[in-house]
Design a protein around this motif. Structure first.
Motif, mmCIF file in Angstrom:
data_model
loop_
_atom_site.group_PDB
_atom_site.id
_atom_site.type_symbol
_atom_site.label_atom_id
_atom_site.label_comp_id
_atom_site.label_asym_id
_atom_site.label_seq_id
_atom_site.Cartn_x
_atom_site.Cartn_y
_atom_site.Cartn_z
ATOM 1 N N ASN A 130 0.834 -1.205 0.000
ATOM 2 C CA ASN A 130 0.000 0.000 0.000
ATOM 3 C C ASN A 130 0.869 1.256 0.000
ATOM 4 O O ASN A 130 0.532 2.255 -0.649
ATOM 5 N N GLN A 131 1.973 1.211 0.720
ATOM 6 C CA GLN A 131 2.901 2.341 0.712
ATOM 7 C C GLN A 131 3.552 2.496 -0.664
ATOM 8 O O GLN A 131 3.776 3.614 -1.126
ATOM 9 N N MET A 132 3.847 1.372 -1.305
ATOM 10 C CA MET A 132 4.432 1.433 -2.640
ATOM 11 C C MET A 132 3.447 2.060 -3.620
ATOM 12 O O MET A 132 3.823 2.892 -4.451
ATOM 13 N N ALA A 133 2.178 1.663 -3.520
ATOM 14 C CA ALA A 133 1.159 2.227 -4.404
ATOM 15 C C ALA A 133 0.986 3.726 -4.161
ATOM 16 O O ALA A 133 0.816 4.508 -5.109
ATOM 17 N N ALA A 134 1.071 4.130 -2.898
ATOM 18 C CA ALA A 134 0.925 5.550 -2.573
ATOM 19 C C ALA A 134 2.089 6.359 -3.140
ATOM 20 O O ALA A 134 1.900 7.475 -3.651
ATOM 21 N N PHE A 135 3.295 5.807 -3.063
ATOM 22 C CA PHE A 135 4.453 6.521 -3.604
ATOM 23 C C PHE A 135 4.376 6.593 -5.129
ATOM 24 O O PHE A 135 4.715 7.621 -5.731
ATOM 25 N N ALA A 136 3.933 5.518 -5.752
ATOM 26 C CA ALA A 136 3.768 5.531 -7.201
ATOM 27 C C ALA A 136 2.788 6.612 -7.629
ATOM 28 O O ALA A 136 2.995 7.311 -8.624
#
Length: 306
Positions: A130-136
């Motif tokens: 979820n953090q990766m998706a938010a950064f993307a």
């Protein structure tokens, strides 16, 4: 060092182009260049027998210098070999393998480069998807999913949406990949550094129309250029190599607008494609650098013992 011709151990697996070129240069320069890999070694801590051997030969006593070109999957063995040479006052390239911790991680490299003021693409490594998706979402699509390890373009993917991102993420264990901004440049650049100094030529590489990655094995368009025409590439490549302690490195650079950013500073660069494109004798430059360094270290040892 004896009065005999210098002996260099080239530690790399297989009958590779790089190994063959090292031996060819050795013959031309009157230097003995032998290649071994981890399967040729035996280590001993057995009373009077202490060290690393190939058959009955004590490698540290026999060779004047060591070029480390193989790590995976024998990282501990490669580092032990490097440390034993260094403890004996012998030349090791890269010397950083003996003086600091070894991290097989691209994220490690990005952090170290950025901490030393070398510009890199915006990159994050998370264990939470979820953090990766938010950064993307923050850096915008398309973006890059890149493995923390890997070479030759493996584990590098461009994704255009959160759905594609999450689909790629489930193929990896948690924390094995990074999210990175996509640099929409038409080409990137490879600069090779030896002894933290860039060679006088570099190449531009334009990906094939159906790909965004560059690698000499991908049959992309490769053009040779004099480095004097690109002092900004020379500067960032040399600073990257020095920041990571890589005496022999292939530095890949791509621009965001006019600003050069380091994509990677390879610790064991292949150079077949570079030599073919430029006509420059990379293997010769490397062996000559090792010869100078080993000769200087031997002179210093003689002065100390005098």
């Amino acid at each position: 060092m004896t009065q005999d011709k210098m002996k260099i151990l080239w530690f790399e697996t297989g009958d590779l182009y790089t190994v063959r070129r090292g031996k060819e240069v050795g013959e031309r320069l009157g230097v003995q260049v032998d290649s071994l890999d981890a399967y040729d070694l035996n280590f001993a801590a057995d009373g009077g027998s202490v060290g690393v051997f190939s058959g009955s030969r004590d490698l540290v006593s026999y060779y004047d210098a060591l070029i480390i070109r193989s790590f995976m999957p024998f990282i501990a063995e490669a580092l032990t070999l490097a440390r034993l040479f260094r403890m004996a006052g012998k030349t090791v390239v890269d010397e950083s393998t003996t003086s600091e911790g070894y991290a097989m991680s691209k994220m490690h490299d990005y952090v170290v480069l950025a901490a030393n003021g070398v510009d890199v693409p915006r990159t994050r490594q998370f264990y939470d998807p979820n953090q990766m998706a938010a950064f993307a979402e923050e850096i915008g699509y398309p973006c890059i999913i890149k493995g923390t390890t890997g070479s030759e373009g493996r584990h590098v993917h461009k994704v255009d949406s959160e759905r594609q991102l999450r689909k790629k993420l489930i193929q990896y264990k948690s924390g094995e990949v990074m999210v990175q901004e996509f640099l929409a440049a038409e080409q990137d650049y490879r600069v090779i550094t030896i002894g933290y100094k860039a060679l006088p030529v570099y190449v531009s590489r334009k990906p094939k129309s159906d790909d965004f990655r560059t690698n000499f094995e991908f049959n992309e368009e490769v053009i040779s250029h004099p480095l004097a025409e690109a002092p900004h590439l020379k500067d960032i490549a040399e600073r990257a190599a020095r920041a990571l302690g890589r005496e022999f490195s292939g530095v890949d650079i791509r621009c965001r607008g006019a600003k050069p950013l380091v994509l990677e500073a390879n610790r064991r660069p292949g150079f077949k494609g570079f030599e073919e494109a430029t006509g420059y004798d990379v293997a010769g430059a490397l062996i000559e650098y090792v010869m100078r360094k080993a000769g200087s270290q031997a002179e210093n040892i003689l002065k100390v013992n005098a």
